[in-house]
Design a protein around this motif. Sequence first.
Motif, PDB file in Angstrom:
ATOM      1  N   LYS A   3       0.632  -1.517   0.007  1.00 34.43           N
ATOM      2  CA  LYS A   3       0.030  -0.073  -0.684  1.00 34.43           C
ATOM      3  C   LYS A   3       1.069   0.895   0.298  1.00 34.43           C
ATOM      4  O   LYS A   3       1.631   1.728   0.933  1.00 34.43           O
ATOM      5  CB  LYS A   3      -1.123  -0.385   1.505  1.00 34.43           C
ATOM      6  N   LYS A   4       0.994   2.211  -1.020  1.00 37.62           N
ATOM      7  CA  LYS A   4       1.394   3.232  -0.583  1.00 37.62           C
ATOM      8  C   LYS A   4       1.082   4.610   0.357  1.00 37.62           C
ATOM      9  O   LYS A   4      -0.399   4.710   0.410  1.00 37.62           O
ATOM     10  CB  LYS A   4       1.293   4.259  -2.109  1.00 37.62           C
ATOM     11  N   THR A   5       1.560   5.115   0.475  1.00 33.77           N
ATOM     12  CA  THR A   5       1.378   6.627   0.833  1.00 33.77           C
ATOM     13  C   THR A   5       1.129   7.656   0.864  1.00 33.77           C
ATOM     14  O   THR A   5       2.056   7.688  -0.623  1.00 33.77           O
ATOM     15  CB  THR A   5       1.937   6.445   2.965  1.00 33.77           C
ATOM     16  N   ASP A   6       1.584   8.993   1.097  1.00 34.75           N
ATOM     17  CA  ASP A   6       1.032  10.193   0.183  1.00 34.75           C
ATOM     18  C   ASP A   6       2.072  10.540   0.732  1.00 34.75           C
ATOM     19  O   ASP A   6       2.920  11.848   0.027  1.00 34.75           O
ATOM     20  CB  ASP A   6      -0.198  10.995   1.054  1.00 34.75           C
ATOM     21  N   SER A   7       3.504  10.918   1.959  1.00 36.08           N
ATOM     22  CA  SER A   7       4.146  11.351   2.159  1.00 36.08           C
ATOM     23  C   SER A   7       5.678  10.397   1.585  1.00 36.08           C
ATOM     24  O   SER A   7       5.507   8.873   2.124  1.00 36.08           O
ATOM     25  CB  SER A   7       4.146  11.271   3.741  1.00 36.08           C
ATOM     26  N   LEU A   8       6.594  10.716   0.916  1.00 36.74           N
ATOM     27  CA  LEU A   8       7.903  10.614   0.776  1.00 36.74           C
ATOM     28  C   LEU A   8       8.114  10.558   1.754  1.00 36.74           C
ATOM     29  O   LEU A   8       8.605  11.904   2.823  1.00 36.74           O
ATOM     30  CB  LEU A   8       8.131  11.350  -0.125  1.00 36.74           C
ATOM     31  N   LYS A   9       9.324   9.618   1.769  1.00 35.80           N
ATOM     32  CA  LYS A   9      10.180   9.348   3.546  1.00 35.80           C
ATOM     33  C   LYS A   9      11.478   8.700   2.537  1.00 35.80           C
ATOM     34  O   LYS A   9      11.643   8.083   2.321  1.00 35.80           O
ATOM     35  CB  LYS A   9       9.540   8.599   3.994  1.00 35.80           C
ATOM     36  N   ILE A  10      12.507   9.530   3.743  1.00 33.21           N
ATOM     37  CA  ILE A  10      14.140   9.191   3.478  1.00 33.21           C
ATOM     38  C   ILE A  10      14.148   8.909   5.343  1.00 33.21           C
ATOM     39  O   ILE A  10      13.628   8.702   5.936  1.00 33.21           O
ATOM     40  CB  ILE A  10      14.790  10.312   3.451  1.00 33.21           C
ATOM     41  N   VAL A  11      15.739   7.932   5.198  1.00 32.88           N
ATOM     42  CA  VAL A  11      16.048   7.464   6.551  1.00 32.88           C
ATOM     43  C   VAL A  11      17.406   8.361   6.929  1.00 32.88           C
ATOM     44  O   VAL A  11      17.918   8.065   6.100  1.00 32.88           O
ATOM     45  CB  VAL A  11      16.061   5.787   6.848  1.00 32.88           C
ATOM     46  N   THR A  12      16.942   9.568   8.069  1.00 34.07           N
ATOM     47  CA  THR A  12      18.916   9.713   9.024  1.00 34.07           C
ATOM     48  C   THR A  12      18.729   8.974  10.375  1.00 34.07           C
ATOM     49  O   THR A  12      18.002   8.972  10.666  1.00 34.07           O
ATOM     50  CB  THR A  12      17.644  10.555   8.783  1.00 34.07           C
ATOM     51  N   ALA A  13      19.997  10.147  10.199  1.00 34.91           N
ATOM     52  CA  ALA A  13      20.321   9.274  12.061  1.00 34.91           C
ATOM     53  C   ALA A  13      21.335  10.214  11.526  1.00 34.91           C
ATOM     54  O   ALA A  13      21.368  10.827  11.342  1.00 34.91           O
ATOM     55  CB  ALA A  13      21.047   7.914  11.233  1.00 34.91           C
ATOM     56  N   ASN A  14      22.585   9.463  13.101  1.00 35.65           N
ATOM     57  CA  ASN A  14      23.194  10.215  13.306  1.00 35.65           C
ATOM     58  C   ASN A  14      24.362   9.762  13.450  1.00 35.65           C
ATOM     59  O   ASN A  14      24.733   8.557  14.098  1.00 35.65           O
ATOM     60  CB  ASN A  14      24.000  11.284  14.812  1.00 35.65           C
ATOM     61  N   ARG A  15      25.697   9.791  12.919  1.00 36.62           N
ATOM     62  CA  ARG A  15      26.564   9.085  12.725  1.00 36.62           C
ATOM     63  C   ARG A  15      27.529   8.757  14.042  1.00 36.62           C
ATOM     64  O   ARG A  15      27.635  10.169  14.746  1.00 36.62           O
ATOM     65  CB  ARG A  15      27.837   9.526  11.559  1.00 36.62           C
ATOM     66  N   LEU A  16      28.077   8.362  14.829  1.00 45.78           N
ATOM     67  CA  LEU A  16      28.660   7.869  16.177  1.00 45.78           C
ATOM     68  C   LEU A  16      29.249   8.635  16.745  1.00 45.78           C
ATOM     69  O   LEU A  16      29.543   8.943  17.712  1.00 45.78           O
ATOM     70  CB  LEU A  16      28.073   6.110  16.101  1.00 45.78           C
ATOM     71  N   ARG A  17      30.254   7.924  15.405  1.00 42.89           N
ATOM     72  CA  ARG A  17      32.168   8.602  15.996  1.00 42.89           C
ATOM     73  C   ARG A  17      32.351  10.703  16.134  1.00 42.89           C
ATOM     74  O   ARG A  17      31.894  11.426  16.939  1.00 42.89           O
ATOM     75  CB  ARG A  17      32.724   8.630  15.627  1.00 42.89           C
ATOM     76  N   GLU A  18      31.156  10.803  14.926  1.00 45.03           N
ATOM     77  CA  GLU A  18      31.157  12.250  14.652  1.00 45.03           C
ATOM     78  C   GLU A  18      29.985  13.662  14.909  1.00 45.03           C
ATOM     79  O   GLU A  18      29.802  14.175  14.923  1.00 45.03           O
ATOM     80  CB  GLU A  18      31.936  13.270  13.213  1.00 45.03           C
ATOM     81  N   GLY A  19      28.866  12.817  15.149  1.00 44.84           N
ATOM     82  CA  GLY A  19      27.654  13.041  15.285  1.00 44.84           C
ATOM     83  C   GLY A  19      27.119  13.572  14.368  1.00 44.84           C
ATOM     84  O   GLY A  19      26.183  14.211  13.985  1.00 44.84           O
ATOM     85  N   ASP A  20      27.192  13.419  12.625  1.00 46.04           N
ATOM     86  CA  ASP A  20      26.899  14.146  12.188  1.00 46.04           C
ATOM     87  C   ASP A  20      26.116  13.472  11.315  1.00 46.04           C
ATOM     88  O   ASP A  20      25.251  12.230  11.669  1.00 46.04           O
ATOM     89  CB  ASP A  20      28.267  13.731  10.479  1.00 46.04           C
ATOM     90  N   VAL A  21      24.938  14.432  10.580  1.00 42.79           N
ATOM     91  CA  VAL A  21      23.301  13.989  10.655  1.00 42.79           C
ATOM     92  C   VAL A  21      23.670  12.704   8.886  1.00 42.79           C
ATOM     93  O   VAL A  21      24.725  13.661   7.773  1.00 42.79           O
ATOM     94  CB  VAL A  21      23.134  15.218   9.929  1.00 42.79           C
ATOM     95  N   VAL A  22      23.345  12.273   9.182  1.00 38.77           N
ATOM     96  CA  VAL A  22      23.592  11.224   7.678  1.00 38.77           C
ATOM     97  C   VAL A  22      22.244  10.802   7.238  1.00 38.77           C
ATOM     98  O   VAL A  22      21.109  10.817   7.739  1.00 38.77           O
ATOM     99  CB  VAL A  22      24.387  10.203   7.933  1.00 38.77           C
ATOM    100  N   TYR A  23      22.383   9.863   5.553  1.00 39.78           N
ATOM    101  CA  TYR A  23      21.145   9.813   4.974  1.00 39.78           C
ATOM    102  C   TYR A  23      21.440   8.745   4.223  1.00 39.78           C
ATOM    103  O   TYR A  23      22.272   8.670   3.937  1.00 39.78           O
ATOM    104  CB  TYR A  23      20.573  10.659   4.168  1.00 39.78           C
ATOM    105  N   LEU A  24      20.596   7.803   4.455  1.00 43.70           N
ATOM    106  CA  LEU A  24      20.642   6.083   4.328  1.00 43.70           C
ATOM    107  C   LEU A  24      20.384   6.571   2.079  1.00 43.70           C
ATOM    108  O   LEU A  24      19.254   7.096   2.282  1.00 43.70           O
ATOM    109  CB  LEU A  24      19.494   4.664   4.307  1.00 43.70           C
ATOM    110  N   THR A  25      21.204   5.530   1.964  1.00 43.04           N
ATOM    111  CA  THR A  25      21.458   6.180   0.151  1.00 43.04           C
ATOM    112  C   THR A  25      20.737   4.638  -0.205  1.00 43.04           C
ATOM    113  O   THR A  25      20.635   3.724   0.229  1.00 43.04           O
ATOM    114  CB  THR A  25      22.691   6.678  -0.543  1.00 43.04           C
ATOM    115  N   ASP A  26      20.862   4.283  -1.920  1.00 45.38           N
ATOM    116  CA  ASP A  26      20.058   3.188  -2.388  1.00 45.38           C
ATOM    117  C   ASP A  26      21.805   2.414  -2.206  1.00 45.38           C
ATOM    118  O   ASP A  26      21.069   0.727  -2.300  1.00 45.38           O
ATOM    119  CB  ASP A  26      20.705   3.709  -4.189  1.00 45.38           C
TER     120      ASP A  26
END
Length: 109
Positions: A3-26
């Motif tokens: 089933k499809k939802t209306d919203s487009l989503k991505i997954v984000t987190a923070n890199r443990l070592r540096e704390g940088d905001v990161v995004y999961l790629t293909d």
Amino acid sequence: MSKKTDSLKIVTANRLREGDVVYLTDSGKWSIHLNESRASRDPAAIDAMLAEAAADVAARRIVAPYAMEVSEVDGILQPLSAREIIRAAGPTVRADYRQQENDARSRAA
């Protein structure tokens, strides 16, 4: 069929070592560039991305992964919430402070 939802989503987190905001790629890697992230409207695909992220949490690469809503404007992903706009813009602390902290940690080790 998923089933499809209306919203487009991505997954984000923070890199443990540096704390940088990161995004999961293909490719299953983590990027600091939001537009390189894998996006989906399919809840099953989003759940699979979160499961992938959980493995990286267990491996201590990232912390606190979650799905966030984005929109696509002229082929460019844009965060929708104020929080995510700030996170996507980069650190809110001056880079030279961060470097000083890293240097201090290196000397202490």
